[in-house]
Design an enzyme around this catalytic site. Structure first.
Site, PDB file in Angstrom:
ATOM      1  N   GLU A 187      -6.348  -7.921  -0.635  1.00 54.11           N
ATOM      2  CA  GLU A 187      -6.772  -7.853   0.759  1.00 54.11           C
ATOM      3  C   GLU A 187      -8.257  -7.540   0.835  1.00 54.11           C
ATOM      4  O   GLU A 187      -8.779  -6.727   0.069  1.00 54.11           O
ATOM      5  CB  GLU A 187      -6.021  -6.764   1.534  1.00 54.11           C
ATOM      6  CG  GLU A 187      -4.579  -7.078   1.865  1.00 54.11           C
ATOM      7  CD  GLU A 187      -3.969  -5.986   2.745  1.00 54.11           C
ATOM      8  OE1 GLU A 187      -4.724  -5.291   3.465  1.00 54.11           O
ATOM      9  OE2 GLU A 187      -2.733  -5.832   2.715  1.00 54.11           O
TER      10      GLU A 187
ATOM     11  N   GLU B 231       0.809  -1.222   0.000  1.00 52.73           N
ATOM     12  CA  GLU B 231       0.000   0.000   0.000  1.00 52.73           C
ATOM     13  C   GLU B 231       0.842   1.272   0.000  1.00 52.73           C
ATOM     14  O   GLU B 231       0.797   2.092   0.917  1.00 52.73           O
ATOM     15  CB  GLU B 231      -0.960   0.010   1.191  1.00 52.73           C
ATOM     16  CG  GLU B 231      -2.025  -1.052   1.122  1.00 52.73           C
ATOM     17  CD  GLU B 231      -3.022  -1.004   2.260  1.00 52.73           C
ATOM     18  OE1 GLU B 231      -4.067  -1.677   2.176  1.00 52.73           O
ATOM     19  OE2 GLU B 231      -2.765  -0.267   3.256  1.00 52.73           O
TER      20      GLU B 231
END
EC number: 3.2.1.23
Length: 686
Positions: free
Chosen positions: A313, A158
């Site tokens: 995710e 991320e």
């Protein structure tokens, strides 16, 4: 015609199912790994993302590497038919590095260097940080690049944020020099003559800051572009450091709904796109509006490379960082996971596999709870989904063909929100884009989310809501698209500035003026309590009638060849054009001068899609809150029917023949779809 893509990994040519796995948190208890292997197989999980935050466990002291625990994990994976996305652990550096090399720590916009801690609290420009990541990544690649369990590289985690240290300031200046060549050109592009901002030396140029310069819009825009470029360059540096040993391993990085980075630039260096989705399900009884916005992001990430992506995710239950941590209701885990597959994902993966015992995410949802066994509702939900994914793995690699696209550029997103224009209390750019996409989603119309630099070939309908930043080149491309028979829809606050955030002279919508056949003279923001209306003209081209409410933003326009389909109902501009259609060459261009609500958008796009001949997933009317999506390999269509309405719904299929994707049994033309229900169907492609 085949529309099949190759599987993301030839080692695992099925739908991937797994989670972030952090065995380094449990090295004190070797029995945990053994139990995890058993539970992974029981849950139908076939892949784990491993090592994402493991730097301190892999290199506990500078230059001392401890790979034995990773050896053990990957070897046991291989022996049990489980695979790994092996991560580079650059998302969080170890404390010894922060202590010894202060330069690796990020400097905030206030020019204060951070302390050690958090994630992505590091400088992507720092030579030391780049050197240290390269060393560790190289050792990981050398040791595991040909390991039978490893199917690809998970680069960092991320990416996000920016650094304002001296290294980054110099890199920013070098980036600007490369772009503009001279200070004269930079001053012209940034319109620095305003407020005496003119630069006379490159050393005077710094990143935006609240205690310095932050009101030059071109400056702000270029800083955001630079941050993306620098982050992409760091990501490329990481890929290069692992690529040499086994170039065939694909590389990805897990993206998020982060505004600050232009993910299209990442797509140029990544082999596969992956992203992390954490919707706040069940805030309302009807989840359909949220489901539509999640579908938008699935469509966006699929469109970055126009092939299947990975859901890297999600949570099997809840998060612990949202305002309210609400459990998924029965059926929602299956439904929300299969929504990703329906829109082009070839995986469903979670954060995380086993709940952490301590620290900030110890209560974040996971497959294995603190109780440590499989006898939980969440584990059973995951195992049930695992069986479904195994049963439908024939969808792997299938395409999501689309005749419709929404234009969504990151630099337009940044610019329109920085514009200081008609509605500074909230211009609602994203919400507007979602609303237009939602009207298509409700009809089961597959939609790509593209950028202005992408090819427009193959699309019948392009929608460009609030195309505020519109380059001359984009204007020419859209004009050509319409002339050649395409249908374009755009709105107020379009064609206002160029790529430097300078206003187009000669009248808005600038490069779109000929295509749209209108001149936008003035725009105003309305207070929340203000209302206007759109009254459709009698016998208009779309066959629509009646009056619809307008709110928040209204524009005063003049027609320059366009025909008026509807006019304002109120205020001093009652009777003036609010909805227009311009015919250009073989195509059409529609313009909405006001912000209109879902009722109008639903009716409008139903008519426009029909007029343009855009195909839908099903040739039948679906109940509100039920969506349909199709993937195809060119021979077989895989049809997903999903009920986000919060109520049981009666479904009527069209006249084509359908079978159940899992069992192969014929499916009745009418059936009940329960709350949070999903129906997986197959049919022969036309």
């Amino acid at each position: 015609m085949s529309q099949q893509h190759a599987p993301i990994s030839s080692k695992l040519p099925v739908l991937m199912h797994g989670a972030d796995y952090n065995p380094d948190q449990w090295l004190h208890d070797p029995a945990v790994l053994e139990e995890d292997i058993r539970l992974m197989k029981l849950a139908g999980c076939n892949v784990m993302a491993i090592g994402i935050f493991s730097w301190a466990s892999l290199e506990p002291e500078e230059g001392r590497f401890t790979f034995e625990w990773m050896d053990q994990v990957l070897d046991r994976f291989a022996a049990n038919g489980i695979y790994a996305w092996l991560a580079t652990p650059s998302g969080a550096r170890p404390a010894w590095m922060s202590e010894k090399y202060a330069e690796v720590l990020r400097v905030e916009a206030n020019r204060v260097r951070n302390l050690h801690g958090m994630r992505h609290n590091h400088c992507y420009t720092s030579p030391v940080y780049r050197e240290k990541t390269s060393i560790l990544n190289g050792k990981l690649a050398e040791r595991y690049g040909n390991h039978p369990a490893v199917i690809g590289w998970h680069i960092s985690n991320e990416f996000g944020g920016d650094c304002h240290c001296d290294y980054c300031q110099e890199a920013f200046r070098d980036w600007l020099k490369e772009k503009y060549g001279t200070l004269e050109e930079l001053n012209k592009a940034w319109w620095t003559s305003f407020w005496a901002h003119t630069y006379t030396s490159w050393s005077q140029v710094e990143s935006p800051a609240q205690h310095g310069e932050m009101m030059v819009h071109g400056h702000n825009l270029d800083w955001r572009r630079f941050v993306t470029a620098q982050t992409v360059d760091f990501c490329r540096h990481e890929i290069d450091s692992v690529r040499g040993v086994n170039p065939s391993l694909p590389a990805t990085t897990n993206m998020h709904m982060i505004e600050g980075l232009d993910y299209r630039k990442f797509s140029e260096i990544l082999d596969v796109i992956s992203w992390d989705a954490y919707p706040t399900w069940h805030e309302y009884k009807d989840d359909s509006q949220l489901a539509a916005s999640v579908a938008f992001y699935h469509d966006l990430y699929r469109s970055l490379k126009r092939k299947p992506f990975l859901l890297m995710e999600s949570t099997p239950s809840l998060t612990n960082w949202q305002p309210v941590s609400k459990l998924k209701r029965p059926g929602m885990h299956q439904l929300s996971s299969l929504q990703a597959v329906a829109h082009g994902s070839d995986s469903v993966q979670y954060f995380q596999w086993r709940k952490s015992r301590g620290s900030s995410e110890k209560f974040h949802g996971a497959v294995v709870d603190h109780v440590g066994h499989e006898h939980t509702r969440v584990f059973q939900d995951v195992a049930y989904l695992g069986q479904t994914l195994k049963n439908i793995s024939e969808v792997v690699g299938s395409a999501t063909p689309s005749e419709t696209a929404i234009l969504f550029d990151w630099d337009n997103r940044w610019a329109v929100k920085d514009s200081q224009g008609p509605r500074n209390m909230g211009i609602k750019y994203e919400e507007t884009v979602y609303a237009h996409h939602r009207a298509l989603w409700k009809q089961g119309i597959a939609t790509d989310i593209i950028g202005s630099e992408d090819s427009f070939d193959g699309y019948t309908l392009i929608i460009a809501p609030m195309l505020y930043l519109c380059r001359e080149e984009t204007g020419r491309k859209l004009e050509q698209f319409v002339e050649q028979g395409g249908t374009l829809v755009t709105t107020y606050w379009s064609g206002v500035v160029d790529e430097s955030d300078l206003c187009h002279l000669g009248g808005f919508p600038g490069p779109l003026r000929k295509t749209l056949g209108i001149w936008a003279e003035e725009i105003e923001g309305l207070y929340d309590y203000d209302r206007n209306g759109l009254e459709l003209s009698a016998s208009n081209e779309l066959g629509l009638s009646g009056t619809y409410e307008a709110h928040e933003i209204c524009e005063l326009i003049h027609t320059e060849g366009a025909e008026v389909l509807g006019v304002y109902t109120d205020d001093f501009y009652a009777g003036r054009p609010a909805l227009t259609l311009n015919r250009l060459g073989e195509g059409r261009a529609y313009y909405m001068a006001a912000r209109l609500k879902d009722d109008f958008l639903n009716d409008f796009y139903t008519a426009v899609a029909a007029e343009a001949g855009v195909s839908r997933a099903l040739q039948t009317e679906l109940p509100n809150g039920v969506s349909a999506a199709v993937r195809t390999d060119g021979t077989t269509d895989y049809v997903f029917l999903m009920n986000f309405s919060g109520e049981s719904q009666q479904i009527e299929l069209d006249e084509r023949s359908y079978s159940d994707m899992e069992s192969g049994d014929s499916v009745a033309a009418t059936f009940e779809l329960p709350v949070n229900g999903v129906k997986l169907l197959k049919r022969r492609s036309i």
